[in-house]
Design an enzyme around this catalytic site. Sequence first.
Site, mmCIF file in Angstrom:
data_model
loop_
_atom_site.group_PDB
_atom_site.id
_atom_site.type_symbol
_atom_site.label_atom_id
_atom_site.label_comp_id
_atom_site.label_asym_id
_atom_site.label_seq_id
_atom_site.Cartn_x
_atom_site.Cartn_y
_atom_site.Cartn_z
ATOM 1 N N HIS A 124 -10.924 -7.787 -19.118
ATOM 2 C CA HIS A 124 -10.139 -6.977 -18.178
ATOM 3 C C HIS A 124 -9.277 -7.856 -17.271
ATOM 4 C CE1 HIS A 124 -12.969 -3.300 -18.812
ATOM 5 N NE2 HIS A 124 -12.038 -3.384 -19.710
ATOM 6 N N CYS A 132 5.110 -9.691 -10.748
ATOM 7 C CA CYS A 132 5.852 -8.641 -10.055
ATOM 8 C C CYS A 132 6.088 -7.496 -11.033
ATOM 9 C CB CYS A 132 7.180 -9.204 -9.554
ATOM 10 S SG CYS A 132 8.295 -7.892 -9.004
ATOM 11 N N CYS A 135 10.406 -7.384 -11.449
ATOM 12 C CA CYS A 135 11.193 -8.435 -12.129
ATOM 13 C C CYS A 135 10.319 -9.315 -13.020
ATOM 14 C CB CYS A 135 11.944 -9.292 -11.112
ATOM 15 S SG CYS A 135 10.870 -10.362 -10.145
ATOM 16 N N CYS A 156 7.347 -9.011 -3.895
ATOM 17 C CA CYS A 156 8.169 -10.077 -4.469
ATOM 18 C C CYS A 156 9.490 -10.149 -3.687
ATOM 19 C CB CYS A 156 8.414 -9.707 -5.921
ATOM 20 S SG CYS A 156 9.397 -10.857 -6.849
#
Length: 256
Positions: A124, A132, A135, A156
């Site tokens: 997991h 992010c 982006c 971010c």
Amino acid sequence: MFQNIERLSQLIAKKNKILFFTGAGLSTSSGIKDFRGTNGIYQTIGDKYNLPYPESLFEINFFNKNPLPFYDFSKELFNHEIKPSFSHNFISALEKMSKISLIVTQNIDMLHEKSGSKKILNCHGSYNTAHCLKCKTHFNFNQFENNLKSGIPKNCKCGGIIKPDIIFFGEQLPEKFYHTIENPPDTDLLIVLGSSLTVQPAAMLPILIKKKFNVEMVIINNQSTEFDALFDIVIHQDIDTVFKNVNSILNYYYQE
Ligand code: CNA
């Protein structure tokens, strides 16, 4: 019960390709609550964060809209030092004796790493890295550690939310997990620790390995699970208590 612990000790002594499949119950004695145990997170989390239902804390769609409950939950894992349990250390000692084929863990607490184990599949994911959501920039742990400690979500530069690379409900498991399902390492004993075996597809792994190698399969859990009938040895006890007993028979691990 003691008969089962003697049998387990003999198996551990005899076998050199042990595969551990570990769940949240392995870390409760380190002070980290599990999901579904009697004192598990799911008993209280819904009210604490005003969630539609407990699982939403770990759902990607919910996180996209509101990352605060997840960061606040993470604070409990990171704002004090969490130490590996006796059993994490016992498993690490087995690895040093070359008795481990793989440790497949559903846990995201990195306690296997902290105990010195190396042969780990974090199915997991883990908090080691993040990215992010907008982006896709990657971040290393030290770049978002302070946010985990304070419980304040990190954004971010582009304005997107940064999400630690743990697998949420609604996300694909790492490629390595599917590779292991297709090509499991040679295994001569399978031990499942502290898992309700309800989170798929991770929970199918022990059953598939049992089918492939036809090895003995042991489960240690303080409650019964739906799958107990598939196991050769079922021990309904606290995991640390079991391994402390196994260790007093085998004397593999010394704890100061
Ligand atoms: P779960 O569904 O919460 O099951 C845990 C099981 O362990 C329950 O059946 C408990 O009764 C049992 N248990 C609890 N404490 C002990 C103990 N001391 N001795 C023996 N048995 C015990 O958790 P699973 O791991 O099956 O579910 C998978 C989820 C939980 C994964 O997605 C994890 O990421 C997630 N999780 C991880 C952590 C962690 O990293 N420590 C904590 C909470 C949840």
